[in-house]
Structures are given as C-alpha cells and as structure tokens.
Write a protein that holds these residues in place. Structure first.
Motif, PDB file in Angstrom:
ATOM      1  N   LYS A  21      -0.238  -0.728   6.016  1.00 56.24           N
ATOM      2  CA  LYS A  21      -0.164  -0.010   7.289  1.00 56.24           C
ATOM      3  C   LYS A  21       1.121   0.801   7.337  1.00 56.24           C
ATOM      4  N   LEU A  22       1.091   1.859   8.134  1.00 57.00           N
ATOM      5  CA  LEU A  22       2.310   2.638   8.322  1.00 57.00           C
ATOM      6  C   LEU A  22       3.345   1.822   9.089  1.00 57.00           C
ATOM      7  N   LEU A  23       2.890   1.096  10.109  1.00 61.01           N
ATOM      8  CA  LEU A  23       3.755   0.204  10.866  1.00 61.01           C
ATOM      9  C   LEU A  23       3.271  -1.214  10.631  1.00 61.01           C
ATOM     10  N   GLN A  65      10.532   4.492   3.390  1.00 59.16           N
ATOM     11  CA  GLN A  65       9.563   4.643   4.473  1.00 59.16           C
ATOM     12  C   GLN A  65       8.599   5.766   4.153  1.00 59.16           C
ATOM     13  N   PRO A  66       7.349   5.644   4.574  1.00 58.48           N
ATOM     14  CA  PRO A  66       6.384   6.737   4.345  1.00 58.48           C
ATOM     15  C   PRO A  66       6.757   7.964   5.164  1.00 58.48           C
ATOM     16  N   ASP A  67       6.374   9.114   4.667  1.00 59.89           N
ATOM     17  CA  ASP A  67       6.719  10.376   5.337  1.00 59.89           C
ATOM     18  C   ASP A  67       6.033  10.513   6.687  1.00 59.89           C
ATOM     19  N   LYS A  69       8.352   9.171   9.501  1.00 61.95           N
ATOM     20  CA  LYS A  69       9.702   9.719   9.603  1.00 61.95           C
ATOM     21  C   LYS A  69       9.743  10.778  10.694  1.00 61.95           C
ATOM     22  N   GLN A  70      10.795  10.789  11.444  1.00 59.00           N
ATOM     23  CA  GLN A  70      10.953  11.767  12.504  1.00 59.00           C
ATOM     24  C   GLN A  70      11.325  13.114  11.903  1.00 59.00           C
ATOM     25  N   LYS A  71      10.548  14.133  12.282  1.00 59.20           N
ATOM     26  CA  LYS A  71      10.822  15.471  11.777  1.00 59.20           C
ATOM     27  C   LYS A  71      12.042  16.047  12.490  1.00 59.20           C
ATOM     28  N   LYS A  72      12.913  16.634  11.697  1.00 58.98           N
ATOM     29  CA  LYS A  72      14.143  17.193  12.244  1.00 58.98           C
ATOM     30  C   LYS A  72      13.850  18.519  12.928  1.00 58.98           C
TER      31      LYS A  72
END
Length: 310
Positions: free
Chosen positions: A25-27, A248-250, A253-256
């Motif tokens: 899972k992603l989370l 962590q998977p992309d 990830k929080q996009k800048k």
C-alpha cells in the motif's frame, strides 16, 4: 535451474479480501506485533509478554505454545516465516536460561526481512505488571504519547536507532491527520541512564482536572507495566538496507510549488514575477492640475490655455 515461486490464488471471497489486505500500500497499516515464547520461560517473562500484547492490542497476536530450537541471533528464518504467516512486522520473543536469564528480544521487519533486533535483560526485582496497579486503564487501540529522556538517545548511533525502533514499536496508528486531546489517555516514557545504560519504561494514565481556566490541569498516574531493561546485544541493519526502507513512493510525496514558501509561523508567502512596466503609461489620479495640456475640439492644443496653465 530456476526455482519458480508458487502464486497463491484465493478460492473464496474471504481469502481474496485477506490477500488484498496484505498487498503493498502507499500508506501502510499500523505495525502488528507477534508475541512468541521460547522453549524455557518463567512466569515473569510470560507476564511481560502478555503485557506487551495488551499494550499493542488490537494490533497484536500471541502464540500460546512453546517454540523449540529458536535462536534469534543465530537464525531468524523461522521467526520471519511466523511473521509472514500472521502478517506481522514486529515480534517479541522471550526465553530464560542459565546463561541469559529473563531474556527479551524485540525486532522489526521490512518486507518480511529482519531490519533491527535488540536483546534485553529484564530486571525481575523491579518489574510490576498491569495487574499490580489497581487503577483506571486506557481504552484499547488508543494512540499513546511517547516521551524520551536521556542524552544517549541523541548522541550515540545505536541508541538513536533504538529510539527510532521504540517509536515505531509503540506509536500505533500511522495514518492519522488529527488527534483529539480528550482521546489521549496514556503516556509512555523511555528514560535511559548515561552511566548504567538502564532503559526504564513507564506507562501513565492522563487525567484532566478542573483548573479554573480554559486549559485543564493534567495529572499522570502510573498504571503499569513498570519495566527496567538492560541492553545485551544488538543486530542492526546495514546503512544501505536502512536507507532503502526509508524510501517513499513518488505518489505520496508532496509536490513542490514554485515561488511559495512557509515561514516559521506557518504563513504562506508567495512571490509574483511581472514584466517590466512603462511608468510613462501608468494611470494616475485624474486631476486638472496634473494634465499635460488641454485639447481643443479640433484636437489641437490652445496656446492661450497652455500659457494660463504654465
């Protein structure tokens, strides 16, 4: 000769849901604990294992039978197989013998491979279980508040990893955006002495009492277990393997966002890029005194009116 791995296919809807729950899972879900006892154990270690099971409940499973010929620091293959079978990423293993009395082994796994493993000796003289404290307990499944005391947790690499391990072991649910302070019912403290290197674990119940103000007065009452541990051996993962587990998977990830920053107070600050402006064409407030010249009806400027302006 290449050995082919058997693909496990579900035969029922219940099996299909169980396999889907174990998929990556992603989370990830909350880490589950598997409690196992070895061939020789005394009553103190059995009570300790039961207390760890209750602290991690409902994310915990306990095996009741003895397990022969398991030496975690020699081979963890059997324990890894048990964890994979029970879908657990943590295990607690207790034994006692003449060479290592009151032995406790705690470990965490990544992708069903042992990541970090710690061996402790329990001080049976100071140990007190949950049943020894006749007071109000906390509800099962509540997220605890973790407090760490001691310079070793911040200075020495092995104890830094131990701090990370204990946080990962007892933190409970991971995917939580908000926490209700009224639901924060218990606190766990981890204190390590820099001289004796004795790790003390205490659990307290949080009581909110009236203070005459908006913020209540907080009192802590010990509810157990009362545990004192001494580190015997450690088996830590290599730096490469440990960095691999932190990846962590992309997708999560929080996009800048460009030209947007956040200060220390949490206020967003934005930067706007504009083209160079021509201030000669800038529109100002319309006033007669600011007019460059008056225009006649034919479109030509009157010299008399221009002289009056000058």
């Amino acid at each position: 000769m290449v050995k082919l791995q058997r693909v496990q296919r579900p035969k029922t809807q219940r099996g299909k849901r169980a396999l889907k729950e174990r998929e990556p899972k992603l989370l990830e879900n909350a880490r589950s604990l598997l409690c196992i006892r070895g061939n020789k154990t005394n009553n103190v270690m059995k009570v300790l294992l039961k207390n760890l099971h209750l602290l991690k409940s409902p994310h915990s499973k306990m095996y009741q039978r003895k397990n022969l010929d398991i030496l975690p620091f020699d081979s963890t293959s059997k324990l890894e197989w048990y964890c994979q079978k029970s879908d657990c990423s943590l295990f607690a293993f207790v034994t006692t013998n003449k060479k290592r009395p009151n032995n406790l082994v705690l470990a965490r796994l990544h992708n069903h491979i042992t990541l970090d493993m710690f061996e402790f000796e329990l001080n049976s003289k100071t140990f007190r279980s949950l049943d020894d404290f006749k007071c109000e307990k906390f509800a099962t499944g509540n997220k605890p508040c973790l407090l760490f005391h001691g310079e070793l947790f911040d200075n020495e690499p092995d104890y830094k990893r131990l701090k990370c391990f204990l946080t990962d072991f007892f933190r409970g649910e991971i995917n939580m955006k908000e926490i209700d302070l009224n639901g924060l019912e218990h606190v766990m403290t981890f204190t390590i002495d820099s001289q004796t290197k004795l790790l003390s674990i205490r659990v307290y119940h949080v009581e909110l009492k009236k203070s005459g103000h908006r913020i209540p007065r907080i009192e802590l009452n010990e509810i157990g277990p009362h545990i004192d541990l001494t580190v015997r051996r450690t088996k830590l993962a290599s730096d490469d393997f440990y960095k691999k587990t932190l990846k962590q998977p992309d997708a999560i990830k929080q996009k800048k966002v460009k030209n947007v920053t956040t200060n220390e107070l949490g206020t967003k600050m934005g930067r706007i890029h504009m083209e160079k402006q021509d201030y000669n064409q800038l529109q100002t407030r319309k006033m007669k005194g600011l007019k460059r010249g008056l225009i006649t009806e034919n479109g030509q400027q009157s010299e008399e009116k221009r002289k009056k302006i000058d």
